[in-house]
Design a protein around this motif. Sequence first.
Motif, PDB file in Angstrom:
ATOM      1  N   HIS A   1       7.546  -8.040  -7.447  1.00  0.00           N
ATOM      2  CA  HIS A   1       7.334  -6.852  -6.621  1.00  0.00           C
ATOM      3  C   HIS A   1       8.101  -6.811  -5.453  1.00  0.00           C
ATOM      4  CE1 HIS A   1       3.291  -5.591  -8.250  1.00  0.00           C
ATOM      5  NE2 HIS A   1       2.438  -7.301  -8.206  1.00  0.00           N
ATOM      6  N   TRP A   2       8.896  -5.441  -5.470  1.00  0.00           N
ATOM      7  CA  TRP A   2       9.584  -6.368  -4.754  1.00  0.00           C
ATOM      8  C   TRP A   2      10.703  -5.464  -3.188  1.00  0.00           C
ATOM      9  CZ3 TRP A   2      13.438  -9.554  -6.063  1.00  0.00           C
ATOM     10  CH2 TRP A   2      14.066  -9.627  -7.250  1.00  0.00           C
ATOM     11  N   ASP A   3       9.549  -4.405  -3.258  1.00  0.00           N
ATOM     12  CA  ASP A   3       8.430  -3.791  -1.939  1.00  0.00           C
ATOM     13  C   ASP A   3       8.664  -4.813  -0.716  1.00  0.00           C
ATOM     14  OD1 ASP A   3       6.211  -3.638  -3.639  1.00  0.00           O
ATOM     15  OD2 ASP A   3       6.116  -2.113  -3.083  1.00  0.00           O
ATOM     16  N   ARG A   4       7.373  -5.611  -1.992  1.00  0.00           N
ATOM     17  CA  ARG A   4       6.389  -6.751  -0.559  1.00  0.00           C
ATOM     18  C   ARG A   4       7.271  -7.510  -0.198  1.00  0.00           C
ATOM     19  NH1 ARG A   4       1.523  -6.771   1.047  1.00  0.00           N
ATOM     20  NH2 ARG A   4       0.236  -6.027  -0.617  1.00  0.00           N
TER      21      ARG A   4
ATOM     22  N   PRO B   1       0.720  -1.543  -0.333  1.00  0.00           N
ATOM     23  CA  PRO B   1       0.015   0.029  -0.095  1.00  0.00           C
ATOM     24  C   PRO B   1       0.711   1.104  -0.197  1.00  0.00           C
ATOM     25  CG  PRO B   1      -0.629  -1.356   1.741  1.00  0.00           C
ATOM     26  CD  PRO B   1       0.228  -1.966   1.520  1.00  0.00           C
ATOM     27  N   ASP B   2      -0.019   2.548  -0.477  1.00  0.00           N
ATOM     28  CA  ASP B   2       1.302   3.301  -0.384  1.00  0.00           C
ATOM     29  C   ASP B   2       1.881   4.060   1.158  1.00  0.00           C
ATOM     30  OD1 ASP B   2       0.514   3.992  -3.598  1.00  0.00           O
ATOM     31  OD2 ASP B   2      -1.696   4.898  -3.215  1.00  0.00           O
ATOM     32  N   GLY B   3       2.789   4.099   0.708  1.00  0.00           N
ATOM     33  CA  GLY B   3       3.453   5.136   1.825  1.00  0.00           C
ATOM     34  C   GLY B   3       4.020   3.672   3.128  1.00  0.00           C
ATOM     35  N   VAL B   4       4.138   2.570   2.506  1.00  0.00           N
ATOM     36  CA  VAL B   4       4.302   1.932   3.015  1.00  0.00           C
ATOM     37  C   VAL B   4       6.031   1.730   3.374  1.00  0.00           C
ATOM     38  CG1 VAL B   4       4.545  -0.929   4.459  1.00  0.00           C
ATOM     39  CG2 VAL B   4       2.039   0.050   3.864  1.00  0.00           C
ATOM     40  N   LEU B   5       6.236   1.568   2.074  1.00  0.00           N
ATOM     41  CA  LEU B   5       7.815   1.332   1.412  1.00  0.00           C
ATOM     42  C   LEU B   5       8.910   2.148   2.999  1.00  0.00           C
ATOM     43  CD1 LEU B   5      10.351  -0.562   0.671  1.00  0.00           C
ATOM     44  CD2 LEU B   5       9.894   1.049  -1.420  1.00  0.00           C
ATOM     45  N   SER B   6       8.181   3.502   2.369  1.00  0.00           N
ATOM     46  CA  SER B   6       9.280   4.415   3.508  1.00  0.00           C
ATOM     47  C   SER B   6       8.869   4.497   4.530  1.00  0.00           C
ATOM     48  CB  SER B   6       8.186   5.552   2.841  1.00  0.00           C
ATOM     49  OG  SER B   6       7.563   5.974   3.503  1.00  0.00           O
ATOM     50  N   SER B   7       8.216   3.722   4.757  1.00  0.00           N
ATOM     51  CA  SER B   7       8.496   3.295   6.629  1.00  0.00           C
ATOM     52  C   SER B   7       9.018   2.220   6.937  1.00  0.00           C
ATOM     53  CB  SER B   7       7.100   3.222   7.741  1.00  0.00           C
ATOM     54  OG  SER B   7       6.044   2.524   6.672  1.00  0.00           O
TER      55      SER B   7
END
Length: 225
Positions: free
Chosen positions: A141-144, A114-120
Motif C-alpha cells: 500500500h504505497w499511499d500509506r 482513507p479516501d481524500g487523504v493522499l491528495s492532501s
Amino acid sequence: MIEELLPDSVVAVEAYGDDGADAPLYPEEAALVERAVAKRRREFTAVRSCARRAMDKLGVPPQPVLPGERGAPRWPDGLAGSMTHCDGYCAAALVRAADLASVGIDAEPHGPLPDGVLSSVALPAEAERLRRLAADRPDVHWDRLLFSAKESVYKAWFPLTGLWLDFTEADIEIHADPGERPAGGFRADLLVPGPTVGGRRLGHFRGRWTAGRGLVVTAVSVPHG
C-alpha cells in the motif's frame, strides 16, 4: 522491524498488543493522561515502556518522557530519539546524540489511506511515482507508505529546526529492494531550507522502509556529517 532500518548505533525497542500497557508511569506522565480514554492511556504507557527499555540498553537511568514543543518527546541530555504507535504496535528508537544528529520513526497499519487523504499529503510527482510502484508491486500500500515516510521525515526534522514541516514541503521518492520481501529505501528532498548539521545545510534526508505483520514502518536517520 524498526531496528533493521536504522544504524547499529540506534537502540530500538518494540511492543506488540498490550505488552507494556500496564507498566508504571511517573507521576508527571500519569497526570497527562489522567482524563484520556483507555486506548490512549495504554498506547501512551506502552510506548514509554519501550523508551525506558531503550534507555536501559544505552546505560541511561530511566526517567520520564514528557512532551515538549508541538508534542515532540523531550529526551534526556545526550540522547536523540523518536517514538511511534498505532493499533497493536509501538516502538521507541534512541541513540546517543554524539552518534547521530536526529532520528525519526513511524509505524502505520498496512492498508490504504482513507479516501481524500493522499491528495492532501502527496505532491503530483509523488502521486505519479506511487502509481508506477503500485503497478510493479501491488502487494504494497504505497499511499500509506508515503504517509509514514513523511511522518518519519518530520520527526527527524523537528528536533533539528524547531519548525513545522508541511507534507508538501518534502518530495519523497521511494524505491523497493530487489526480491520478494517488501522493503526498500527513500529519499526526501526538502523543498524549504533544511537544517544545518555538521556545518552544512542539508537538502535531503534518507530513510528505509519495510512491511510485515500487518504494518508498514519507516525510519530516517540523520548523520552529523
